[in-house]
Design a protein around this motif. Structure first.
Motif, PDB file in Angstrom:
ATOM      1  N   TYR A 377       3.092   6.190   6.195  1.00  0.00           N
ATOM      2  CA  TYR A 377       2.689   5.147   7.144  1.00  0.00           C
ATOM      3  C   TYR A 377       2.941   5.653   8.551  1.00  0.00           C
ATOM      4  CZ  TYR A 377       2.434   0.602   9.494  1.00  0.00           C
ATOM      5  OH  TYR A 377       2.091  -0.436  10.331  1.00  0.00           O
ATOM      6  N   GLY A 378       1.946   5.496   9.434  1.00  0.00           N
ATOM      7  CA  GLY A 378       2.058   6.043  10.778  1.00  0.00           C
ATOM      8  C   GLY A 378       2.954   5.271  11.713  1.00  0.00           C
ATOM      9  N   GLY A 379       3.296   4.020  11.342  1.00  0.00           N
ATOM     10  CA  GLY A 379       4.215   3.225  12.142  1.00  0.00           C
ATOM     11  C   GLY A 379       5.593   3.202  11.504  1.00  0.00           C
ATOM     12  N   ASP A 380       6.353   2.174  11.830  1.00  0.00           N
ATOM     13  CA  ASP A 380       7.661   1.996  11.228  1.00  0.00           C
ATOM     14  C   ASP A 380       7.490   1.152   9.970  1.00  0.00           C
ATOM     15  OD1 ASP A 380      10.247   1.416  10.515  1.00  0.00           O
ATOM     16  OD2 ASP A 380      10.928   0.993  12.549  1.00  0.00           O
ATOM     17  N   GLY A 381       7.842   1.700   8.821  1.00  0.00           N
ATOM     18  CA  GLY A 381       7.657   1.001   7.552  1.00  0.00           C
ATOM     19  C   GLY A 381       8.529  -0.221   7.390  1.00  0.00           C
ATOM     20  N   TYR A 382       9.404  -0.481   8.362  1.00  0.00           N
ATOM     21  CA  TYR A 382      10.134  -1.757   8.365  1.00  0.00           C
ATOM     22  C   TYR A 382       9.151  -2.914   8.501  1.00  0.00           C
ATOM     23  CZ  TYR A 382      12.655  -5.651  10.530  1.00  0.00           C
ATOM     24  OH  TYR A 382      13.144  -6.904  10.843  1.00  0.00           O
ATOM     25  N   PHE A 383       8.061  -2.661   9.211  1.00  0.00           N
ATOM     26  CA  PHE A 383       7.049  -3.703   9.428  1.00  0.00           C
ATOM     27  C   PHE A 383       6.501  -4.188   8.091  1.00  0.00           C
ATOM     28  CE2 PHE A 383       2.653  -5.065  10.233  1.00  0.00           C
ATOM     29  CZ  PHE A 383       2.883  -6.044  11.188  1.00  0.00           C
ATOM     30  N   ASP A 384       6.411  -5.480   7.957  1.00  0.00           N
ATOM     31  CA  ASP A 384       5.880  -6.130   6.750  1.00  0.00           C
ATOM     32  C   ASP A 384       6.645  -5.762   5.477  1.00  0.00           C
ATOM     33  OD1 ASP A 384       4.004  -7.948   7.549  1.00  0.00           O
ATOM     34  OD2 ASP A 384       2.289  -6.624   7.325  1.00  0.00           O
ATOM     35  N   ASN A 385       7.896  -5.277   5.661  1.00  0.00           N
ATOM     36  CA  ASN A 385       8.766  -5.016   4.507  1.00  0.00           C
ATOM     37  C   ASN A 385       8.259  -3.871   3.630  1.00  0.00           C
ATOM     38  OD1 ASN A 385      11.283  -6.006   3.459  1.00  0.00           O
ATOM     39  ND2 ASN A 385      10.200  -6.752   1.659  1.00  0.00           N
ATOM     40  N   MET A 386       7.407  -3.017   4.189  1.00  0.00           N
ATOM     41  CA  MET A 386       6.788  -1.972   3.380  1.00  0.00           C
ATOM     42  C   MET A 386       7.801  -0.974   2.837  1.00  0.00           C
ATOM     43  SD  MET A 386       3.118  -1.217   5.266  1.00  0.00           S
ATOM     44  CE  MET A 386       3.709  -1.210   6.948  1.00  0.00           C
ATOM     45  N   ASN A 387       8.754  -0.556   3.667  1.00  0.00           N
ATOM     46  CA  ASN A 387       9.721   0.440   3.201  1.00  0.00           C
ATOM     47  C   ASN A 387      10.592  -0.088   2.069  1.00  0.00           C
ATOM     48  OD1 ASN A 387       8.831   2.396   4.898  1.00  0.00           O
ATOM     49  ND2 ASN A 387      10.606   2.406   6.252  1.00  0.00           N
ATOM     50  N   THR A 388      11.017  -1.342   2.188  1.00  0.00           N
ATOM     51  CA  THR A 388      11.839  -1.922   1.128  1.00  0.00           C
ATOM     52  C   THR A 388      11.054  -1.993  -0.166  1.00  0.00           C
ATOM     53  OG1 THR A 388      13.179  -3.220   2.659  1.00  0.00           O
ATOM     54  CG2 THR A 388      13.082  -3.987   0.390  1.00  0.00           C
ATOM     55  N   TYR A 389       9.792  -2.396  -0.081  1.00  0.00           N
ATOM     56  CA  TYR A 389       8.973  -2.526  -1.284  1.00  0.00           C
ATOM     57  C   TYR A 389       8.693  -1.162  -1.917  1.00  0.00           C
ATOM     58  CZ  TYR A 389       4.979  -3.357  -4.316  1.00  0.00           C
ATOM     59  OH  TYR A 389       4.134  -3.384  -5.398  1.00  0.00           O
ATOM     60  N   PHE A 390       8.151  -0.246  -1.133  1.00  0.00           N
ATOM     61  CA  PHE A 390       7.797   1.063  -1.703  1.00  0.00           C
ATOM     62  C   PHE A 390       9.050   1.852  -2.084  1.00  0.00           C
ATOM     63  CE2 PHE A 390       3.675   0.118   0.184  1.00  0.00           C
ATOM     64  CZ  PHE A 390       2.810   0.624  -0.770  1.00  0.00           C
ATOM     65  N   GLY A 391      10.049   1.834  -1.206  1.00  0.00           N
ATOM     66  CA  GLY A 391      11.288   2.537  -1.525  1.00  0.00           C
ATOM     67  C   GLY A 391      11.978   1.949  -2.739  1.00  0.00           C
ATOM     68  N   GLY A 392      11.932   0.621  -2.871  1.00  0.00           N
ATOM     69  CA  GLY A 392      12.571  -0.049  -3.995  1.00  0.00           C
ATOM     70  C   GLY A 392      11.800   0.059  -5.289  1.00  0.00           C
ATOM     71  N   ASN A 393      10.608   0.647  -5.216  1.00  0.00           N
ATOM     72  CA  ASN A 393       9.810   0.862  -6.423  1.00  0.00           C
ATOM     73  C   ASN A 393       9.514   2.343  -6.652  1.00  0.00           C
ATOM     74  OD1 ASN A 393       9.220  -1.868  -7.594  1.00  0.00           O
ATOM     75  ND2 ASN A 393       8.518  -2.229  -5.495  1.00  0.00           N
ATOM     76  N   GLY A 394      10.434   3.186  -6.154  1.00  0.00           N
ATOM     77  CA  GLY A 394      10.423   4.589  -6.535  1.00  0.00           C
ATOM     78  C   GLY A 394       9.648   5.540  -5.655  1.00  0.00           C
ATOM     79  N   PHE A 395       9.125   5.082  -4.525  1.00  0.00           N
ATOM     80  CA  PHE A 395       8.364   5.959  -3.642  1.00  0.00           C
ATOM     81  C   PHE A 395       9.281   6.575  -2.585  1.00  0.00           C
ATOM     82  CE2 PHE A 395       5.042   3.494  -5.508  1.00  0.00           C
ATOM     83  CZ  PHE A 395       3.859   4.205  -5.371  1.00  0.00           C
ATOM     84  N   ASN A 396       9.025   7.832  -2.247  1.00  0.00           N
ATOM     85  CA  ASN A 396       9.629   8.428  -1.065  1.00  0.00           C
ATOM     86  C   ASN A 396       8.878   7.910   0.160  1.00  0.00           C
ATOM     87  OD1 ASN A 396      11.327  10.129  -2.716  1.00  0.00           O
ATOM     88  ND2 ASN A 396       9.523  11.397  -3.070  1.00  0.00           N
ATOM     89  N   ILE A 397       9.582   7.774   1.280  1.00  0.00           N
ATOM     90  CA  ILE A 397       9.003   7.181   2.483  1.00  0.00           C
ATOM     91  C   ILE A 397       8.770   8.257   3.541  1.00  0.00           C
ATOM     92  CG2 ILE A 397       9.287   5.464   4.306  1.00  0.00           C
ATOM     93  CD1 ILE A 397       9.069   4.250   1.516  1.00  0.00           C
ATOM     94  N   VAL A 398       7.571   8.265   4.105  1.00  0.00           N
ATOM     95  CA  VAL A 398       7.269   9.113   5.259  1.00  0.00           C
ATOM     96  C   VAL A 398       6.685   8.190   6.326  1.00  0.00           C
ATOM     97  CG1 VAL A 398       6.021  11.114   6.129  1.00  0.00           C
ATOM     98  CG2 VAL A 398       6.725  11.050   3.724  1.00  0.00           C
ATOM     99  N   ASP A 399       7.451   7.960   7.398  1.00  0.00           N
ATOM    100  CA  ASP A 399       6.981   7.022   8.427  1.00  0.00           C
ATOM    101  C   ASP A 399       7.526   7.424   9.787  1.00  0.00           C
ATOM    102  OD1 ASP A 399       9.657   6.233   8.192  1.00  0.00           O
ATOM    103  OD2 ASP A 399       9.201   4.102   8.407  1.00  0.00           O
TER     104      ASP A 399
END
Length: 661
Positions: A377-399
């Motif tokens: 994600y090109g912005g901050d994945g904190y927006f719209d809870n994206m990092n919590t959702y993707f991170g909490g479901n096994g994805f690595n985060i690049v933001d």
């Protein structure tokens, strides 16, 4: 009578009430003129719109009056006009006028974007102030707007002061009893509004624009704040749970799927690959989720705009799905549909709800097949809870990484897009070219390790303020949506051009699909055409390019890919293999946060949160809905999809730990 309702001590209150009602009516009339071609313009309809709107305005202003009424009633007569009285009164009036003007001016920008009064989107915007304020600052001349707003507030106070209202408020002998009698009607309106008035009462027309005009923006905002999570069983039509599950299981069984625990209230089943695919293959998968791209903008889907040459070219080289619909109207709803492959649940997306981690997502299927899973994600994945959702479901985060994962218990790798990797950035994040550069860099690393990867890439450039690096396309940055679309399309082309020169390209499948349309607004409860999105699978081994015209949903994209790869797997996903879908099983699920639609054979059932069910014939040619007598079998199928989806979420049926018992 008027003097009893507004005695002299209430002079400023009367001025504020009249000003609020006048401005609110002016805003309503402005929106009426703005969307006149879409509004029901019958005399009765127009009159009812104005009357209902006025009643909601009165309900809204009654809440504003309560704090000041307490002050007016309780403040002693002997201190009228004192320094304390003047200070509190002047400050309160200034604040009230400022909030009123700010709210009403904000409604114009919100209407311009969504053609709606304030709703749950506005509520969400309060949470993510950084992105929203930056977006406003980049989209509008903010210093001029703020300066103009303050000048308008000052001018209003000056005019009211010149009319003697402040003097009448300070210099009188209005007694306690007289003030109490004058205040009681306003308290009564507040009580009635709380107990008996709901936003549903403004939705009296079949015309959505008319309903929006009947509302009051501030009232709608607080109604959305209160109702942004709706329990399906409490607000919508239901059928017995067993009947609902039997209906869904019958539909899924018709596609040849085997349930693992057929007696339980769950849909966990085993998928067997189709006979035409002999060997399971595991290419890299890069999924590009395009921000806000409606199908109507592509020449390959009937447009004549010439702003998507890359996607139009890819349409001829891919599995191109020409009749696929988004489930919702926001990015998080699209992410929910794509990753959970589930019909939209009412209220907020599951991404933004509690208990949204440890779920069975498409990522679990990839994990079982040995893939690394990454969310870009090109912005901050904190927006719209994206990092919590993707991170909490096994994805690595690049933001972009300004914020933090909300849940400290989530353990995931997080890679930041560094400043030196950014060539252009706006409120929503780095430009699409920069996010693709990061995707290429991470793909190179993964290729060296030799492990297949699944990348979920969320773009941002096709979003207001539609700004991007100059000189890349022939439309100036910031000039509007067409520029945002053309730049988005251009960067996909450049990304694929770079990827084709990489050693991992031949073994990489590219899936491209929009998260939702540019706008969902229309005159109908659900504007069906405004859910039609582009979707394609490119560079798929052992596949012949073709246009797939079957009616389908966002939730079907990855089950279709899994089938094309020849995968056997256990699944809890609602989605189906579009390529093998029987004509009688074609359908799409569409909705917003309150209306849930089931589309099949150009007929659509719309379920509402007042336990309503409206059945329509959809005419794709003019995008109109014509009422039909309710078909009970159609209604049962529609209810089953949404009731089962909500039941699974509410009762842990989406949780991995419960499915693996």
């Amino acid at each position: 009578m008027w003097s009893k309702l507004f005695p002299k001590r209430f002079a400023l209150l009367k001025a504020f009430v009249l000003l609020f009602l006048s401005i609110s009516s002016l805003v309503r009339i402005s929106f009426l003129i703005w969307g006149f071609s879409e509004v029901d313009t019958g005399i009765y309809s127009l009159l009812k719109t104005l009357v209902v709107g006025l009643l909601f305005d009165i309900a809204t202003i009654s809440f504003f009056t309560v704090p000041y009424l307490f002050y007016l009633v309780l403040f002693p007569v002997k201190w009228y006009g004192s320094f304390v009285d003047k200070t509190i009164t002047a400050f309160g009036f200034f604040l009230g006028i400022l909030i009123t003007y700010f709210s009403f001016f904000g409604e114009f920008t919100f209407w311009d974007e969504f053609q709606r009064r304030y709703n749950f989107i506005a509520v969400d915007y309060l949470i993510y102030t950084y992105e929203v304020v930056q977006n406003i600052n980049e989209s509008y001349p903010l210093p001029i707007l703020i300066g103009s707003l303050l000048i308008l507030v000052a001018f209003t106070i000056f005019l009211i002061s010149k009319s003697g209202v402040f003097q009448r408020t300070y210099h009188n002998r209005t007694a306690f009893k007289q003030k109490l009698v004058a205040a009681l009607p306003w308290f009564a309106i507040v009580i009635v509004s709380v107990l008996f008035v709901t936003i549903d009462q403004a939705e009296w027309s079949k015309n959505r624009y008319t309903n929006e005009l009947s509302k009051a923006g501030i009232y709608s905002f607080f109604a959305a704040f209160r109702n942004n999570e709706l329990a399906y069983s409490e607000f919508y039509d239901t059928i017995p749970e067993k009947e609902a599950f039997d209906s869904i299981k019958t539909y899924l069984a018709n596609n040849g799927e085997t349930f693992l625990v057929p007696s339980e209230k769950e849909i966990l089943r085993h998928i067997k690959s189709v006979d035409s695919v002999n060997v399971e293959i595991k290419p890299n998968i890069i999924f590009i989720c395009i921000e806000s791209l409606s199908g109507k903008y592509l020449n390959s889907l009937g447009a004549d705009l010439n702003i998507t040459p890359t996607l139009d070219s890819l349409a001829n080289e891919s599995l191109f799905f020409t009749n696929l619909f988004a489930t919702g109207t926001r990015t998080v709803r699209g992410m929910e549909a794509i990753t959970l492959s589930i019909p939209p649940t009412p209220g907020r997306s599951i991404l933004k709800r509690k208990n949204n981690t440890g779920l069975f997502t498409i990522g679990e299927v990839f994990r079982e097949k040995g893939y690394d899973r990454n969310f870009f994600y090109g912005g901050d994945g904190y927006f719209d809870n994206m990092n919590t959702y993707f991170g909490g479901n096994g994805f690595n985060i690049v933001d972009r990484g300004r914020g933090f994962l909300l849940d400290k218990s989530i353990t995931t790798t997080r890679t930041n897009i560094e400043d030196k990797e950014v060539t252009y950035e706006n409120a929503w994040g780095v430009c699409d070219a920069d996010i693709y550069t990061k995707v290429i860099k991470e793909a190179d690393k993964a290729h060296k390790i030799g492990k297949p990867f699944f990348d979920f890439v969320m773009t941002t450039s096709n979003h207001k303020p539609f700004t991007y690096p100059e000189g890349k396309i022939d439309i100036p940055s910031g000039s509007g949506r067409y520029g945002g679309i053309k730049y988005t399309d251009y960067t996909i082309g450049e990304f694929l051009k770079t990827a084709r020169n990489k050693p991992w390209f031949k073994n990489t499948v590219f899936v491209i699909m929009s998260d939702h349309c540019a706008s969902s607004a229309g005159r109908w409860e659900l504007d069906v055409r405004n859910y039609h999105i582009p979707a394609l699978i490119y560079n798929l081994p052992n596949s012949v390019p073709q246009k797939v015209d079957k009616l389908s949903s966002q939730i079907d994209m990855f089950p279709t890919l899994f089938a094309a790869l020849g995968w056997d797997y256990d699944t809890n996903l609602f989605g189906q293999n579009i390529l093998e879908m029987k004509p009688e099983n074609e359908r799409a699920l569409i909705g917003n946060y309150r209306k849930l639609g089931y589309l099949k054979n150009d007929k659509v059932m719309v379920l509402g949160d007042g336990k309503t069910a409206n059945f329509y014939q959809w005419n794709p040619m003019n995008n109109s809905l014509s009422p039909l007598p309710v078909d009970n079998d159609f209604l049962k199928t529609a209810i089953s999809n949404y009731q089962v989806a909500d039941y699974l979420y509410q009762n842990g049926g989406l949780k991995l730990k419960n499915l693996k018992k």
